[in-house]
Write a protein that holds these residues in place. Structure first.
Motif, PDB file in Angstrom:
ATOM      1  N   ASP A 105      -1.726  39.370 -27.093  1.00  0.00           N
ATOM      2  CA  ASP A 105      -1.618  40.824 -26.945  1.00  0.00           C
ATOM      3  C   ASP A 105      -1.553  41.267 -25.483  1.00  0.00           C
ATOM      4  OD1 ASP A 105      -4.178  40.073 -26.291  1.00  0.00           O
ATOM      5  OD2 ASP A 105      -5.167  41.754 -27.301  1.00  0.00           O
ATOM      6  N   ALA A 106      -1.297  40.336 -24.551  1.00  0.00           N
ATOM      7  CA  ALA A 106      -1.242  40.691 -23.134  1.00  0.00           C
ATOM      8  C   ALA A 106      -0.074  41.631 -22.849  1.00  0.00           C
ATOM      9  CB  ALA A 106      -1.123  39.429 -22.283  1.00  0.00           C
ATOM     10  N   LEU A 107      -0.300  42.597 -21.966  1.00  0.00           N
ATOM     11  CA  LEU A 107       0.753  43.543 -21.586  1.00  0.00           C
ATOM     12  C   LEU A 107       1.790  42.831 -20.728  1.00  0.00           C
ATOM     13  CD1 LEU A 107      -1.493  46.579 -20.579  1.00  0.00           C
ATOM     14  CD2 LEU A 107      -0.214  46.295 -22.700  1.00  0.00           C
ATOM     15  N   GLY A 137      -9.625  45.840 -17.712  1.00  0.00           N
ATOM     16  CA  GLY A 137     -10.168  45.167 -18.880  1.00  0.00           C
ATOM     17  C   GLY A 137      -9.155  44.732 -19.921  1.00  0.00           C
ATOM     18  N   GLU A 138      -7.855  44.866 -19.648  1.00  0.00           N
ATOM     19  CA  GLU A 138      -6.835  44.443 -20.595  1.00  0.00           C
ATOM     20  C   GLU A 138      -5.978  43.337 -19.982  1.00  0.00           C
ATOM     21  OE1 GLU A 138      -4.570  47.551 -22.398  1.00  0.00           O
ATOM     22  OE2 GLU A 138      -6.263  48.959 -22.428  1.00  0.00           O
ATOM     23  N   THR A 175      -6.863  39.416 -16.207  1.00  0.00           N
ATOM     24  CA  THR A 175      -7.543  40.599 -16.723  1.00  0.00           C
ATOM     25  C   THR A 175      -8.357  41.183 -15.578  1.00  0.00           C
ATOM     26  OG1 THR A 175      -7.694  39.668 -18.951  1.00  0.00           O
ATOM     27  CG2 THR A 175      -9.143  41.521 -18.439  1.00  0.00           C
ATOM     28  N   PRO A 206      -7.935  52.523 -18.687  1.00  0.00           N
ATOM     29  CA  PRO A 206      -6.864  52.502 -19.698  1.00  0.00           C
ATOM     30  C   PRO A 206      -6.243  53.876 -19.950  1.00  0.00           C
ATOM     31  CG  PRO A 206      -8.669  51.089 -20.386  1.00  0.00           C
ATOM     32  CD  PRO A 206      -9.139  51.801 -19.149  1.00  0.00           C
TER      33      PRO A 206
END
Length: 320
Positions: A105-107, A137-138, A175, A206
């Motif tokens: 699910d990494a951007l 945090g993503e 991250t 976010p």
């Protein structure tokens, strides 16, 4: 960039730079372990050299009879460093493998390096030059290539660095764990203005990142632009399911194991898709003739990235 006060460049002496990613802590741990290990060994050797120099100096009345053979000690000082070496190797290998395997699910962010700038593009099509905005945090996965020479994508505060190669795709992921602005450098000498190839990574909450991402000029996403190119370049005329021309179907091709004419099998990753567009005769799919023309010189690096993003999106669309 100097006007941006940044946690990584704050005033005062710091033994270690700011650790602003999940990878940074692991990298710092193994670095400090190596420093302590090497420092301890160096200190022990220094003490022994000094002691032996004094004890066995010329003219000292000391027994110089050769000692008896101590096989156990010899085995111990051979096996112990070997075990320590394997331990450090396993520790570093684990962290390296973790860095090479981004979360699903990494951007995604695409980076094209050129003398002397970084060109970055997000999945929704928003573009940046020498700046990378990411959410706190993503996980973010960065896929990179170069238009000219070898560069190296380096974010010291994140403890990540990856060579950026012409003609190939490399990637890394991270991250971010701290808000703020962090320097981005090219750490591979790439020409006369190499020192000016700098930028920054902006870590946002976010919510702020979502507003920033949606606030850019309206433009098609990478997948949409890639689909338009796919039709504009005539790819759909051969690779569409309704085509009368005998060519491989490309829906769902990304990530799939492909059998080649010479008996080999490859996974259709980004580099394979790139080569199939630019050097189509390199890896010909089994059951097909090498008749596809090369698009080398006809599509830019950004266009290649968009085409590959579109092909990868067909795999995600078809997956359960």
């Amino acid at each position: 960039m100097a006007a941006d006060t940044d946690a990584a460049l704050s005033s005062g002496f710091h033994l270690m730079d700011a650790a602003a990613s999940t990878q940074a802590g692991r990298t710092d741990a193994i670095f400090l372990a190596m420093v302590l290990l090497c420092g301890t060994v160096a200190l022990v050797l220094l003490v022994l050299v000094v002691l032996f120099s004094i004890r066995y100096r010329r003219g000292s009345h000391i027994d110089r009879t050769p000692p008896r053979e101590l096989r156990g000690i010899e085995i111990a000082w051979t096996i112990a460093p070997l075990l320590v070496f394997f331990g450090i190797f396993g520790w570093a290998a684990r962290d390296f493998v973790t860095l090479a395997d981004p979360p699903a699910d990494a951007l995604p962010v695409t980076v094209v390096a050129k003398q002397w700038m970084w060109k970055l593009q997000h999945r929704n099509g928003r573009r940046e030059i020498n700046e990378l905005h990411v959410p706190l945090g993503e996980p973010v996965v960065v896929t990179m290539t170069s238009e000219d020479v070898i560069h190296s994508f380096f974010i010291p505060a994140f403890r990540i660095k990856q060579d950026v190669l012409p003609g190939r795709y490399t990637r890394l992921w991270f991250t971010a764990t701290q808000l703020g602005n962090f320097p981005l450098f090219c750490s591979e000498y790439c020409g006369s203005e190499h020192s000016q190839m700098i930028g920054r990574v902006v870590v946002m909450t976010p919510a702020d990142y979502g507003r920033w991402l949606a606030g850019g000029p309206a433009q098609p996403s990478m997948g949409q632009y890639g689909f338009a190119l796919f039709r504009q370049l005539g790819c759909s005329g051969c690779h569409d399911a309704r085509s009368t021309i005998h060519a491989p179907l490309l829906d769902g091709i990304a990530g799939r194991t492909t059998h080649l004419q010479d008996g080999r099998t490859v996974v259709a990753d980004a580099n394979y898709l790139r080569d199939s567009i630019l050097v189509p005769n390199k890896d010909v799919v089994a059951g097909f003739e090498p008749v596809m023309p090369s698009y080398a010189g006809q599509v830019s690096e950004e266009d290649l990235g968009a085409l590959i993003d579109y092909l990868q999106s067909t795999s995600k669309r078809d997956s359960p």
